[in-house]
Each structure stands twice: as C-alpha cells, then as structure tokens.
Write a protein that holds these residues in place. Structure first.
Motif, PDB file in Angstrom:
ATOM      1  N   THR A  23      11.001  -4.282   1.159  1.00  0.00           N
ATOM      2  CA  THR A  23      10.407  -3.043   0.644  1.00  0.00           C
ATOM      3  C   THR A  23      11.007  -2.620  -0.678  1.00  0.00           C
ATOM      4  OG1 THR A  23      11.941  -1.664   1.923  1.00  0.00           O
ATOM      5  CG2 THR A  23       9.787  -2.148   2.928  1.00  0.00           C
ATOM      6  N   HIS A  24      12.346  -2.790  -0.855  1.00  0.00           N
ATOM      7  CA  HIS A  24      12.969  -2.374  -2.113  1.00  0.00           C
ATOM      8  C   HIS A  24      14.422  -2.816  -2.177  1.00  0.00           C
ATOM      9  CE1 HIS A  24      14.036   0.786   0.716  1.00  0.00           C
ATOM     10  NE2 HIS A  24      14.823   1.379  -0.159  1.00  0.00           N
ATOM     11  N   ALA A  25      15.050  -2.553  -3.331  1.00  0.00           N
ATOM     12  CA  ALA A  25      16.405  -3.056  -3.592  1.00  0.00           C
ATOM     13  C   ALA A  25      17.474  -2.014  -3.289  1.00  0.00           C
ATOM     14  CB  ALA A  25      16.503  -3.522  -5.040  1.00  0.00           C
ATOM     15  N   HIS A  26      17.474  -1.499  -2.062  1.00  0.00           N
ATOM     16  CA  HIS A  26      18.597  -0.716  -1.552  1.00  0.00           C
ATOM     17  C   HIS A  26      19.245  -1.534  -0.437  1.00  0.00           C
ATOM     18  CE1 HIS A  26      16.900   3.371  -3.132  1.00  0.00           C
ATOM     19  NE2 HIS A  26      17.541   2.681  -4.060  1.00  0.00           N
ATOM     20  N   LEU A  79      -3.091 -12.644  11.120  1.00  0.00           N
ATOM     21  CA  LEU A  79      -2.260 -11.650  10.452  1.00  0.00           C
ATOM     22  C   LEU A  79      -2.578 -11.486   8.975  1.00  0.00           C
ATOM     23  CD1 LEU A  79       1.289 -12.433  11.904  1.00  0.00           C
ATOM     24  CD2 LEU A  79       0.018 -10.291  12.189  1.00  0.00           C
ATOM     25  N   LYS A  80      -2.654 -10.227   8.564  1.00  0.00           N
ATOM     26  CA  LYS A  80      -2.761  -9.873   7.154  1.00  0.00           C
ATOM     27  C   LYS A  80      -1.749  -8.769   6.867  1.00  0.00           C
ATOM     28  CE  LYS A  80      -7.746 -10.788   6.962  1.00  0.00           C
ATOM     29  NZ  LYS A  80      -9.089 -10.158   6.755  1.00  0.00           N
ATOM     30  N   VAL A  81      -1.306  -8.710   5.615  1.00  0.00           N
ATOM     31  CA  VAL A  81      -0.366  -7.676   5.195  1.00  0.00           C
ATOM     32  C   VAL A  81      -0.823  -7.104   3.865  1.00  0.00           C
ATOM     33  CG1 VAL A  81       1.988  -7.249   4.374  1.00  0.00           C
ATOM     34  CG2 VAL A  81       1.621  -8.603   6.428  1.00  0.00           C
ATOM     35  N   VAL A  82      -0.751  -5.775   3.752  1.00  0.00           N
ATOM     36  CA  VAL A  82      -1.105  -5.101   2.504  1.00  0.00           C
ATOM     37  C   VAL A  82       0.097  -4.292   2.027  1.00  0.00           C
ATOM     38  CG1 VAL A  82      -2.709  -3.560   1.320  1.00  0.00           C
ATOM     39  CG2 VAL A  82      -3.498  -4.901   3.302  1.00  0.00           C
ATOM     40  N   PRO A  83       0.733  -4.663   0.898  1.00  0.00           N
ATOM     41  CA  PRO A  83       1.812  -3.852   0.344  1.00  0.00           C
ATOM     42  C   PRO A  83       1.240  -2.718  -0.514  1.00  0.00           C
ATOM     43  CG  PRO A  83       1.544  -5.844  -0.960  1.00  0.00           C
ATOM     44  CD  PRO A  83       0.508  -5.903   0.132  1.00  0.00           C
ATOM     45  N   PHE A  84       1.935  -1.601  -0.536  1.00  0.00           N
ATOM     46  CA  PHE A  84       1.504  -0.478  -1.388  1.00  0.00           C
ATOM     47  C   PHE A  84       2.744   0.283  -1.849  1.00  0.00           C
ATOM     48  CE2 PHE A  84       1.256   0.655   3.097  1.00  0.00           C
ATOM     49  CZ  PHE A  84       2.054   1.789   3.183  1.00  0.00           C
ATOM     50  N   THR A  85       2.727   0.755  -3.072  1.00  0.00           N
ATOM     51  CA  THR A  85       3.891   1.428  -3.636  1.00  0.00           C
ATOM     52  C   THR A  85       3.980   2.868  -3.135  1.00  0.00           C
ATOM     53  OG1 THR A  85       2.642   2.045  -5.611  1.00  0.00           O
ATOM     54  CG2 THR A  85       3.943   0.020  -5.714  1.00  0.00           C
ATOM     55  N   VAL A  86       5.230   3.317  -2.967  1.00  0.00           N
ATOM     56  CA  VAL A  86       5.509   4.703  -2.591  1.00  0.00           C
ATOM     57  C   VAL A  86       6.628   5.227  -3.487  1.00  0.00           C
ATOM     58  CG1 VAL A  86       4.802   4.391  -0.183  1.00  0.00           C
ATOM     59  CG2 VAL A  86       7.200   4.030  -0.825  1.00  0.00           C
ATOM     60  N   PRO A  87       6.708   6.544  -3.713  1.00  0.00           N
ATOM     61  CA  PRO A  87       7.771   7.098  -4.551  1.00  0.00           C
ATOM     62  C   PRO A  87       9.116   7.081  -3.839  1.00  0.00           C
ATOM     63  CG  PRO A  87       6.441   8.869  -3.620  1.00  0.00           C
ATOM     64  CD  PRO A  87       5.766   7.582  -3.240  1.00  0.00           C
ATOM     65  N   HIS A  88      10.138   6.572  -4.527  1.00  0.00           N
ATOM     66  CA  HIS A  88      11.487   6.544  -3.989  1.00  0.00           C
ATOM     67  C   HIS A  88      12.427   6.290  -5.159  1.00  0.00           C
ATOM     68  CE1 HIS A  88      14.477   6.456  -0.928  1.00  0.00           C
ATOM     69  NE2 HIS A  88      14.755   5.163  -1.014  1.00  0.00           N
ATOM     70  N   ARG A  89      13.721   6.242  -4.915  1.00  0.00           N
ATOM     71  CA  ARG A  89      14.685   5.977  -5.991  1.00  0.00           C
ATOM     72  C   ARG A  89      14.575   4.511  -6.407  1.00  0.00           C
ATOM     73  NH1 ARG A  89      19.413   5.709  -4.393  1.00  0.00           N
ATOM     74  NH2 ARG A  89      19.122   5.839  -2.138  1.00  0.00           N
ATOM     75  N   ASP A  90      13.906   4.275  -7.515  1.00  0.00           N
ATOM     76  CA  ASP A  90      13.602   2.894  -7.912  1.00  0.00           C
ATOM     77  C   ASP A  90      14.520   2.416  -9.035  1.00  0.00           C
ATOM     78  OD1 ASP A  90      11.605   2.960  -6.034  1.00  0.00           O
ATOM     79  OD2 ASP A  90      10.006   3.410  -7.463  1.00  0.00           O
ATOM     80  N   GLU A  91      15.827   2.381  -8.754  1.00  0.00           N
ATOM     81  CA  GLU A  91      16.778   1.977  -9.793  1.00  0.00           C
ATOM     82  C   GLU A  91      16.594   0.516 -10.200  1.00  0.00           C
ATOM     83  OE1 GLU A  91      19.082   4.745  -6.916  1.00  0.00           O
ATOM     84  OE2 GLU A  91      17.686   3.067  -6.758  1.00  0.00           O
ATOM     85  N   PHE A  92      16.365  -0.374  -9.241  1.00  0.00           N
ATOM     86  CA  PHE A  92      16.294  -1.808  -9.527  1.00  0.00           C
ATOM     87  C   PHE A  92      14.927  -2.413  -9.219  1.00  0.00           C
ATOM     88  CE2 PHE A  92      20.848  -1.144  -8.293  1.00  0.00           C
ATOM     89  CZ  PHE A  92      21.368  -1.281  -9.572  1.00  0.00           C
ATOM     90  N   SER A  93      14.152  -1.766  -8.388  1.00  0.00           N
ATOM     91  CA  SER A  93      12.851  -2.316  -8.022  1.00  0.00           C
ATOM     92  C   SER A  93      11.907  -1.177  -7.648  1.00  0.00           C
ATOM     93  CB  SER A  93      12.985  -3.261  -6.812  1.00  0.00           C
ATOM     94  OG  SER A  93      13.145  -2.514  -5.615  1.00  0.00           O
ATOM     95  N   GLU A  94      10.646  -1.496  -7.554  1.00  0.00           N
ATOM     96  CA  GLU A  94       9.715  -0.541  -6.971  1.00  0.00           C
ATOM     97  C   GLU A  94       9.983  -0.459  -5.471  1.00  0.00           C
ATOM     98  OE1 GLU A  94       7.515  -3.765  -8.490  1.00  0.00           O
ATOM     99  OE2 GLU A  94       9.293  -4.092  -7.275  1.00  0.00           O
ATOM    100  N   ILE A 111       6.597   2.574   6.656  1.00  0.00           N
ATOM    101  CA  ILE A 111       7.145   3.254   5.481  1.00  0.00           C
ATOM    102  C   ILE A 111       8.546   3.742   5.838  1.00  0.00           C
ATOM    103  CG2 ILE A 111       6.800   5.038   3.717  1.00  0.00           C
ATOM    104  CD1 ILE A 111       3.874   5.189   4.519  1.00  0.00           C
ATOM    105  N   PRO A 112       9.551   2.874   5.722  1.00  0.00           N
ATOM    106  CA  PRO A 112      10.901   3.284   6.117  1.00  0.00           C
ATOM    107  C   PRO A 112      11.584   4.208   5.119  1.00  0.00           C
ATOM    108  CG  PRO A 112      10.927   1.047   5.285  1.00  0.00           C
ATOM    109  CD  PRO A 112       9.487   1.458   5.342  1.00  0.00           C
ATOM    110  N   ASP A 113      11.178   4.132   3.856  1.00  0.00           N
ATOM    111  CA  ASP A 113      11.782   4.960   2.812  1.00  0.00           C
ATOM    112  C   ASP A 113      10.704   5.535   1.912  1.00  0.00           C
ATOM    113  OD1 ASP A 113      14.745   5.283   2.426  1.00  0.00           O
ATOM    114  OD2 ASP A 113      14.711   3.121   2.765  1.00  0.00           O
ATOM    115  N   ILE A 114      10.756   6.854   1.704  1.00  0.00           N
ATOM    116  CA  ILE A 114       9.832   7.513   0.791  1.00  0.00           C
ATOM    117  C   ILE A 114      10.440   8.864   0.423  1.00  0.00           C
ATOM    118  CG2 ILE A 114       8.467   8.697   2.575  1.00  0.00           C
ATOM    119  CD1 ILE A 114       5.947   8.057   0.912  1.00  0.00           C
ATOM    120  N   ASP A 115      10.063   9.371  -0.741  1.00  0.00           N
ATOM    121  CA  ASP A 115      10.443  10.741  -1.071  1.00  0.00           C
ATOM    122  C   ASP A 115       9.507  11.687  -0.313  1.00  0.00           C
ATOM    123  OD1 ASP A 115      12.380   9.676  -2.667  1.00  0.00           O
ATOM    124  OD2 ASP A 115      11.323  10.012  -4.550  1.00  0.00           O
TER     125      ASP A 115
END
Length: 331
Positions: free
Chosen positions: A129-132, A196-211, A227-231
């Motif tokens: 999901t992101h670089a944390h 199986l299908k997967v759809v990624p979608f962007t959400v607002p969060h602290r994006d220091e290194f990645s979306e 959605i484990p992390d979101i603002d």
C-alpha cells in the motif's frame, strides 16, 4: 470415597470447566468464517484471511512503558501481528499477500498453511500500500540474507516502484532479482487468476516516499475493500459510505480510538480517522452495511485492540466488527 479424594475430584472438575476452549474457525456456506482461531483454517475455495491487525510498529511497541505494553514484553501475544491480509485461490493454486510487514515470516507461513493445496513458501504475488515501515519493510526477508527469493512479483504504484528501484537496500532486491516489481495504475483492474481481480486506488496519507493506496479485492462471488491507512475521510475524493456499499467486506483504518489516546502528540501530524469519528459517520447506515465494516490497523495504545475491552464491546454493540487474526472471509 474419602473426604480428601472428594475435594480433589471437585477441584479437577472446576479446572476442567474453567479451561479456555480454543475452537478453530469453521466454515459456513457462503458467509464469513466468523470465529478467529490461533491457527489458520484450511480454505477450500477462494477466500481472504486476516494475517495481522496491528499498526506498523506492532504490540508491544519498542520503548513503550504504558500499561498496554508492559505485560506483553514478558508474555507476548502471538496473535498481535502487523496488519496484513492473505488471499487464497485453491482452484488456481495461488496465494497473494497484502502488505509485507516485519512479521512476514510467520504471516507467509500462515498463508501457506491456510491453503488446501501444497502452496509455495513465498506467495504468488505481494501487494504493497505504501512506504511506511509496517507495510513494506518485510521485503528485506526476501533478500540474500534470508529467503533469497527468486523474482517474487511485488505489485506497486509508480512512486513506490521508483522508491524501491532507486534506494537501498530495496534496490538490491531488484538487482539480485529477489523481487520483480509489477507496475500498477490508479483504478486499473488487475486480473490475477480466473477467480481474482484487484483494483488499486490512491488515498490521502503521509506520502513522504510513495503514494498510498487501498485495494478492492474481487473474488468470484464477493469483494472486499482494504484501506489500512488514510487521513480523515473528508480528505478523500471518494465517499467512503458509497465505496462500502459496493463491497461485501470493508477493512478500514482504525489506528486510534479517539484523541485521548494520543494526548502527548500533535493530532494534526497523525490525521487518521478515529474509530469514534468513523462510527459517528456510519451511524445512520442500515445494519447490513454496518456489518460489512471491520476495523483494522490498531495502534498499540488502542483499547479496541483488546476484543474484551469496554471500547471493543462498544464498537460491536454499535453494529461494527473488530478484525481478528486468522478469520476467513469467502470471496
């Protein structure tokens, strides 16, 4: 029977009655396997399994001196793993991991053991999901110091792909072909198998290194939102209640219960939706919609992490769910 022998028999009966029962999760026809267990249930179809529910730094958290941690340092809870989901497709003999956490060693083993076929030790694919730290640091165990994996597919969005390729030690995984990065795009559907299908979608969060992304995981019969992390929900361009209506299960950010939990930090620096805010936002939803919601990604201080706590019982009384490790959901 002597009096002493009678006393012994009574004590044995009392001990037997008080001994905790650890029954494994059992399958129902086309609904959730509703009871979490200490070990994975065998999955016979296409399904999702919860492999972790805790925030990035785990529980107990390093350096923590609070009551929520002190007993866990000497008596660790084996079910307190960093947030991760697994997906099993038995028909196509495939397994997928969502998040590469610091607990990846036990999580991929649990994923393998949940499959009703001889699955590989490393999943068919890994989604980030992101670089944390709690969401990608587990990739290190695919390197030559540990698994020395071969071309494990890792699905990432463009900024995350660039981050892994251009920064050590992750770039070494790419150079040594331990991982093979698979580029994904916002709202573009990926067909993984016939089931199986997967759809990624962007959400607002602290994006220091990645979306930061969430995922819709689509099975042959049901779909899940992750959605484990979101603002705060109002910072997202989508209406969360509308997105919940589109799925059968929603695993959503529950990092903090309320502001009291983080009274020693600036709330603006960690703008997750509090559980109490989410419950207020969802309070008018019908019971069928509320029952889709599974709170996940609990900070070590979050009282709802303890399913027996007053706060967790409040969440359940309000019609929502607390995600529990090893629980399985049919897709």
């Amino acid at each position: 029977m002597t009096k002493n022998l009678l006393h012994i028999c009574v004590l044995l009966l009392l001990f037997s009655a008080c001994k905790p029962k650890n029954k494994p999760a059992t399958a129902t026809d086309n609904t959730d396997y509703n009871t979490a267990s200490s070990s994975p249930t065998k999955i016979n179809n296409t399904a999702l399994i919860i492999l972790g529910t805790v925030q990035d730094a785990g529980s107990p958290q390093i350096g923590c001196k609070k009551d929520c941690c002190k007993n866990l340092f000497t008596n660790p809870d084996p079910n307190r793993k960093v947030v991760s989901l697994g997906v099993v497709d038995n028909q196509n003999k495939a397994t997928f991991l969502f998040e590469a956490t610091p607990d990846i060693a036990t999580q991929v083993k649990a994923l393998k053991n949940s499959a009703n076929f001889n699955a590989q030790e490393i999943p068919t694919g890994i989604f980030l999901t992101h670089a944390h730290i709690g969401h990608y640091a587990g990739l290190m165990f695919l390197g030559k110091e540990a698994m020395n994996a071969s071309n494990t597919p890792v699905y990432t969005m463009p900024k995350m792909k660039t981050f892994l390729e251009e920064n050590g030690p992750w770039s070494q995984l790419v150079a040594n072909k331990n991982i093979a990065i698979k580029a994904t795009e916002n709202n573009q559907t990926l067909k993984l198998t016939s089931n199986l299908k997967v759809v990624p979608f962007t959400v607002p969060h602290r994006d220091e290194f990645s979306e930061t992304v969430g995922y819709t995981i689509i099975g042959p019969n049901k779909r899940a939102l992750f959605i484990p992390d979101i603002d705060k929900w109002n910072k997202w361009g989508q209406d969360i209640t509308t997105e919940i209506a589109k799925v059968d299960y929603a695993f959503i950010d529950a990092t903090f219960f309320d502001a009291e939990e983080i009274n020693n930090r600036d709330i603006s620096e960690i703008p997750h939706p509090f559980i109490i805010e989410s419950m207020e936002l969802f309070k008018e939803l019908p019971a069928t919609e509320k029952s889709k919601i599974n709170f996940i990604h609990f900070n070590h201080t979050n009282p709802a992490l303890n399913i027996k706590s007053t706060k967790a019982k409040q969440v359940i009384k309000n019609g929502f769910n607390i995600a529990q490790i090893n629980t399985v959901y049919n897709l």
